[in-house]
Write a protein that holds these residues in place. Structure first.
Motif, PDB file in Angstrom:
ATOM      1  N   ASP A 184      71.391  88.564  19.071  1.00 48.05           N
ATOM      2  CA  ASP A 184      72.669  89.109  19.527  1.00 48.05           C
ATOM      3  C   ASP A 184      73.670  89.069  18.370  1.00 48.05           C
ATOM      4  O   ASP A 184      74.012  87.984  17.870  1.00 48.05           O
ATOM      5  N   ARG A 188      83.074  96.734  21.010  1.00 46.66           N
ATOM      6  CA  ARG A 188      81.642  96.429  21.090  1.00 46.66           C
ATOM      7  C   ARG A 188      80.862  97.453  21.902  1.00 46.66           C
ATOM      8  O   ARG A 188      79.723  97.760  21.599  1.00 46.66           O
ATOM      9  N   TYR A 213      79.547 101.234  20.171  1.00 47.62           N
ATOM     10  CA  TYR A 213      78.735 101.145  18.961  1.00 47.62           C
ATOM     11  C   TYR A 213      78.123 102.493  18.568  1.00 47.62           C
ATOM     12  O   TYR A 213      77.938 102.780  17.380  1.00 47.62           O
ATOM     13  N   ARG A 265      73.855  96.312  16.580  1.00 49.72           N
ATOM     14  CA  ARG A 265      74.115  96.278  18.022  1.00 49.72           C
ATOM     15  C   ARG A 265      73.236  97.280  18.757  1.00 49.72           C
ATOM     16  O   ARG A 265      72.704  96.980  19.841  1.00 49.72           O
ATOM     17  N   TYR A 319      69.738  95.939  18.852  1.00 46.47           N
ATOM     18  CA  TYR A 319      69.677  94.802  19.767  1.00 46.47           C
ATOM     19  C   TYR A 319      69.592  95.288  21.210  1.00 46.47           C
ATOM     20  O   TYR A 319      68.836  94.741  22.026  1.00 46.47           O
ATOM     21  N   ASP A 365      76.733  89.373  18.385  1.00 46.53           N
ATOM     22  CA  ASP A 365      78.000  88.722  18.738  1.00 46.53           C
ATOM     23  C   ASP A 365      78.051  87.284  18.249  1.00 46.53           C
ATOM     24  O   ASP A 365      79.129  86.716  18.051  1.00 46.53           O
TER      25      ASP A 365
END
Length: 472
Positions: A246, A295, A298, A93, A96, A248
């Motif tokens: 991503d 989320r 992170y 994450r 990203y 997710d």
């Protein structure tokens, strides 16, 4: 040989490290770890004395050996949970958000996160035990990272994953330069403050190089022109030499505390039961970025993952040292083999995890990038602060320096250069295909290294070092 000169120098200027309990915190800590050693001027601290005296007795206790092995297996499970469910997702994450590619992510944030145990081991060894446990562990783990972890990734990849030649060439080049610098600095048996500063400078230059990697590639590589050397052309399409997707949308779910695996086999149910306490502990202390509420946390998840990896790896090293103590394995061999493997467990687990996802470059760059971080930062920072702020009681020429006790660690470090060459040659021979071919070559090379390292540490080619202090 310079090590013989150093030993003669130490006889002329003996170091008195007698630790007396004067009531202050520093004396209490050192007396706790160093036991009842009256004077360590003519001996080196034993590896078992670097840990609490909870599992060590004068006699042979095979029940302690069995107990420590069982505890180790459970600690390995804990490291696997932290890496799989918290550390790797947090790094993905973060990278990203920074719009990084998979290979750069593996060589930077993932490498730093999984190298936390080596940093704390050397920090602990430099300031408390004042021995070679830290450097021996890092030298051994560097070879384990380059060869053994690449072998594990190759076996995990199965039929093979095609890699791009650029990230491997980049990271192995930096790794080789760092190893050469370390070997040159250790040749005289001392690490001076400015040599430690050079290692740290190398780390920051490498970070700058990685941050500018995309710009450098545009200047050097022309994607429209074919590569003139067939050895650098991958056998198939490269999957992970792109910007990170991503996370997710990865489809990976977090651990479900309320779901009993009733349709799975008995082994899955057994693992679910024994891992449940660890899952609860990690859930209460680490934000899980796979859950909707976690989320945005992170960075906190990454920091807490590093802390837990450091704690678990320290306990793993402690248990393995107890096993070596009762099985009468010399500390020098323990540091460069068993302890090195113990501290490299996070790198191994995280690399295998990302390999199974198809990110071969990220996995290998994590292993090689960890070496760069270990040598330049994990060794350089503690050495620099120790040399400047806690000078040794030596002649003024060597006052601001770290003494290297082992006479064979220089040769073990020099062998690391050969491991880099073997790793790169194996990828050239397979046209950068991470699979069974590379795995077999790397695994055999690592076993050969273990034999050579043990032979060197048994003083076959060099006179013996100072004996270990008696454990009481």
């Amino acid at each position: 040989m310079s090590f013989k000169i150093n030993k003669l120098f130490n006889k002329c200027y003996p170091m008195d490290f007698t630790y007396k309990n004067d009531g202050d915190i520093s004396s209490l800590i050192r007396s706790f770890f160093h036991r009842n050693h009256e004077n360590v001027a003519n001996c080196t601290i034993s590896g078992i004395d670097a840990f609490p005296n909870w599992f060590t007795e004068t006699g042979t206790r095979y029940d302690y050996v069995l107990l420590c092995l069982v505890i180790n297996m459970y600690l390995f499970l804990g490291v696997a949970i932290v890496c799989d469910e918290y550390c790797v997702p947090s790094v993905e994450r973060l990278c990203y958000k920074l719009n990084m590619s998979y290979d750069v992510a593996g060589a930077t944030f993932l490498a730093m996160a999984t190298s936390a145990p080596e940093f704390f081991v050397n920090l602990y060894a430099t300031f408390l035990t004042e021995g070679d446990m830290g450097i021996g562990t890092i030298v051994g783990s560097s070879t384990f990272n380059s060869l053994a972890i690449t072998a594990f990734c190759g076996f995990s990849a199965g039929m093979g994953i095609s890699l791009d030649w650029w990230p491997l060439s980049r990271d192995l080049l930096w790794n080789t330069l760092n190893i050469i610098l370390l070997a040159l600095f250790m040749f005289d048996g001392y690490i001076f403050w400015y040599e430690a500063a050079i290692l740290i400078t190398s780390f920051f230059i490498n970070i700058i190089n990685l941050s500018l990697d995309a710009v450098i590639q545009k200047k050097i590589r022309d994607p429209e022109k074919p590569c003139p050397c067939i050895c650098y052309v991958p056998r198939g399409p490269v999957q992970d030499f792109v910007k990170m997707l991503d996370p997710d949308h990865s489809g990976e779910e977090s651990f479900n505390f309320s779901r009993w695996p009733k349709n799975d086999n008995k082994w899955v149910k057994f693992i679910w039961c024994i891992s449940y306490p660890l899952e609860v502990l990690m859930f209460l202390t680490i934000p899980n970025v796979r859950r909707d509420w976690g989320r945005k946390y992170y960075m906190l998840g990454l920091i807490m993952s590093i802390i837990w990896i450091s704690i678990l790896t320290y306990l793993i090293s402690w248990m393995l040292t107890v096993v070596g103590y009762y099985l009468q394995i010399p500390d020098s061999i323990m540091g460069i083999t068993i302890l090195a493997i113990g501290t490299s467990i996070p790198e191994a687990i995280s690399s295998v995890i990302v390999t199974k996802k198809g990110y071969g470059s990220m996995a290998v760059c994590n292993a090689v990038g960890s070496n760069n971080f270990n040598i330049s930062f994990c060794l350089g920072v503690p050495w620099l602060f120790k040399a400047i702020f806690m000078p040794a009681n030596l002649h003024h020429q060597y006052q601001y320096a770290i003494s290297i006790n082992s006479a064979s660690i220089f040769y073990s470090t020099a062998i690391l250069v050969a491991s880099c060459l073997i790793l790169y040659a194996s990828f050239l021979a397979t046209r950068f295909q991470l699979g069974f071919g590379v795995a077999i070559i790397c695994l055999i090379s690592y076993l050969v290294y273990i034999v050579l390292a043990v032979t060197l540490e048994m003083y076959v080619f060099e006179e013996q070092n100072l004996p270990h202090c008696p454990h009481t």
